[in-house]
Design a protein around this motif. Sequence first.
Motif, PDB file in Angstrom:
ATOM      1  N   ARG A 205       0.816  -1.210   0.000  1.00 20.42           N
ATOM      2  CA  ARG A 205       0.000   0.000   0.000  1.00 20.42           C
ATOM      3  C   ARG A 205       0.853   1.265   0.000  1.00 20.42           C
ATOM      4  NH1 ARG A 205      -3.153   3.836   2.719  1.00 20.42           N
ATOM      5  NH2 ARG A 205      -1.569   3.947   4.328  1.00 20.42           N
ATOM      6  N   TYR A 220      -5.431   5.583  -2.860  1.00 22.52           N
ATOM      7  CA  TYR A 220      -6.538   4.634  -2.809  1.00 22.52           C
ATOM      8  C   TYR A 220      -6.812   3.880  -4.103  1.00 22.52           C
ATOM      9  CZ  TYR A 220      -6.745   6.448   1.770  1.00 22.52           C
ATOM     10  OH  TYR A 220      -6.363   6.772   3.046  1.00 22.52           O
ATOM     11  N   GLU A 251      -1.817  -2.672   7.103  1.00 22.30           N
ATOM     12  CA  GLU A 251      -3.232  -2.311   7.240  1.00 22.30           C
ATOM     13  C   GLU A 251      -4.115  -3.356   6.582  1.00 22.30           C
ATOM     14  OE1 GLU A 251      -4.608   1.584   7.373  1.00 22.30           O
ATOM     15  OE2 GLU A 251      -2.715   2.476   6.725  1.00 22.30           O
ATOM     16  N   GLY A 253      -6.910  -3.272   3.999  1.00 23.78           N
ATOM     17  CA  GLY A 253      -7.579  -2.353   3.069  1.00 23.78           C
ATOM     18  C   GLY A 253      -7.360  -0.933   3.559  1.00 23.78           C
ATOM     19  N   ALA A 254      -8.447  -0.230   3.911  1.00 23.53           N
ATOM     20  CA  ALA A 254      -8.326   1.117   4.470  1.00 23.53           C
ATOM     21  C   ALA A 254      -8.766   1.131   5.932  1.00 23.53           C
ATOM     22  CB  ALA A 254      -9.113   2.113   3.638  1.00 23.53           C
ATOM     23  N   LEU A 275      -1.762   4.747   8.087  1.00 24.67           N
ATOM     24  CA  LEU A 275      -2.652   5.890   8.328  1.00 24.67           C
ATOM     25  C   LEU A 275      -2.987   5.969   9.828  1.00 24.67           C
ATOM     26  CD1 LEU A 275      -5.625   7.317   8.412  1.00 24.67           C
ATOM     27  CD2 LEU A 275      -4.079   8.085   6.610  1.00 24.67           C
ATOM     28  N   THR A 279     -10.034   5.985  15.053  1.00 25.39           N
ATOM     29  CA  THR A 279     -10.589   4.815  15.732  1.00 25.39           C
ATOM     30  C   THR A 279      -9.460   4.038  16.397  1.00 25.39           C
ATOM     31  OG1 THR A 279     -12.076   4.732  13.819  1.00 25.39           O
ATOM     32  CG2 THR A 279     -12.266   2.936  15.418  1.00 25.39           C
ATOM     33  N   ALA A 313      -9.991  -1.724  12.400  1.00 24.89           N
ATOM     34  CA  ALA A 313     -10.673  -0.565  12.969  1.00 24.89           C
ATOM     35  C   ALA A 313     -10.634   0.628  12.024  1.00 24.89           C
ATOM     36  CB  ALA A 313      -9.999  -0.185  14.292  1.00 24.89           C
ATOM     37  N   GLY A 314     -11.779   1.295  11.898  1.00 26.22           N
ATOM     38  CA  GLY A 314     -11.890   2.510  11.095  1.00 26.22           C
ATOM     39  C   GLY A 314     -13.269   3.116  11.286  1.00 26.22           C
ATOM     40  N   THR A 315     -13.463   4.321  10.785  1.00 26.25           N
ATOM     41  CA  THR A 315     -14.728   5.023  10.982  1.00 26.25           C
ATOM     42  C   THR A 315     -15.932   4.249  10.443  1.00 26.25           C
ATOM     43  OG1 THR A 315     -13.672   7.181  11.019  1.00 26.25           O
ATOM     44  CG2 THR A 315     -15.978   7.146  10.366  1.00 26.25           C
TER      45      THR A 315
HETATM   46  C1  LIG Z   1      -9.266   6.452   7.048  1.00 23.50           C
HETATM   47  C2  LIG Z   1      -8.343   5.300   7.112  1.00 23.50           C
HETATM   48  C3  LIG Z   1      -8.197   4.501   8.271  1.00 23.50           C
HETATM   49  C4  LIG Z   1      -9.065   4.662   9.483  1.00 23.50           C
HETATM   50  O1  LIG Z   1      -9.000   5.918  10.060  1.00 23.50           O
HETATM   51  P1  LIG Z   1     -10.199   6.399  11.003  1.00 23.50           P
HETATM   52  O2  LIG Z   1      -9.808   7.774  11.400  1.00 23.50           O
HETATM   53  O3  LIG Z   1     -10.253   5.475  12.141  1.00 23.50           O
HETATM   54  O4  LIG Z   1     -11.433   6.348  10.174  1.00 23.50           O
HETATM   55  C5  LIG Z   1      -7.239   3.506   8.260  1.00 23.50           C
HETATM   56  N1  LIG Z   1      -6.483   3.260   7.173  1.00 23.50           N
HETATM   57  C6  LIG Z   1      -6.607   3.985   6.037  1.00 23.50           C
HETATM   58  C7  LIG Z   1      -5.735   3.665   4.880  1.00 23.50           C
HETATM   59  C8  LIG Z   1      -7.540   5.021   5.973  1.00 23.50           C
HETATM   60  O5  LIG Z   1      -7.668   5.726   4.852  1.00 23.50           O
END
Ligand SMILES: *Cc1c(COP(=O)(O)O)cnc(C)c1O
Length: 366
Positions: A205, A220, A251, A253-254, A275, A279, A313-315
């Motif tokens: 990535r 992306y 990571e 994915g995202a 990133l 979260t 974990a992510g939004t």
């Molecule tokens: C946005 C994102 C995250 C998660 O970030 P949050 O602030 O928790 O939403 C993780 N990895 C990547 C590559 C992202 O773009």
Amino acid sequence: MLAALLAQTRLSPEALNAFFVRPPLMASAESSLPPIDWDALTFSFTETDRMFVAHGTWEDGWSEGEMMDFQPLTLTPAACVLNYGQGLFEGMKARMTPDGRITLFRPEMNARRAADGSARLVMPEVPEEMFVDVVRRVATENRRWVPPNGRGELYIRPIIFGSSARLGVAPADEYMFVVFAVPVGPYFKGGMTPISLRVSQEHHRAAPGGSGGVKAIGNYAPGMMPSKKAKSEGYSEIIYLDAVDHQYVEEVGAANFFCVRDNVLYTPELTGTILPGITRLSIIELARSMGLEVMEERVDIDFALECDEAFCAGTAAVISPIGSIEHGEKVVNYGDVGKITLDLYSRLTGIMDGSSEDPFGWTLEI
Ligand SMILES: *Cc1c(COP(=O)(O)O)cnc(C)c1O
């Protein structure tokens, strides 16, 4: 024609303007609009009522900007963002609490991350107060789109990009800061389901010294091909390993990666290629407050495969339990959703949606 109308009616231009321009949505106007089918919402685009646009230059900084009805943007085909990808995005959610308040989760963190990213991409930084204020206004003017508690969220998408023409590769002279919002449904309909992942053997990535640590739009599209391929072969997403040793988890994915072994929580340390998720940070802080030991360090994929629990974990999903990981010839099954994963998920979503106390002061009412 307008002049003739003016002369005839003797209305002031302001009064005419008020007549032709749609006023901000009032309670009475809202109740006459068709109802929103909350149960049909998924994580996909829906056009909402209002958006925000500001313009910026290096000399004058950012204009005050304005709220307007949702509409297309006009851009020159030579825009720096279209030709060279000079842009970044943010993602955050507004939620309805059980008692009907609307809150944001740590929006100042998104503001800071956007400012750090802007510095990396040579774009003027949006001041933190302006960023948070605009996000509040976009949520407020689209409040009829905030799903009832437990039925989804209003996803807010700020974008910042070089909008003026550039032929040679160099930063633009002019920039735009745009914020729109989209209602999204609950990520897990009918309970959490563990996802199956595959480690990408061919693709990485981000590389050291690159832009992996910022939400640069250009990061992306290169992930779409490996991700699409994995999905077509039955996996939910791919896991990226580091680009140097192809040995350490970066990571999913995202989303950020976590695993649990002997009641210790591990997550890859931030070295510039990962990133810095909000979260992720909140999980680390929450876990430590619960007395869990948290290690931010390099996470060897072979170590991760021997863990008791794993999640990302992510939004979008907050926390997604990982059910299995395939790495070359090896396949590991973690079994049902882990105890610590579930505990972190219910505590964090409880704080986020206002169904439990927020001892950290993470939520901000709009
Ligand atoms: C946005 C994102 C995250 C998660 O970030 P949050 O602030 O928790 O939403 C993780 N990895 C990547 C590559 C992202 O773009």
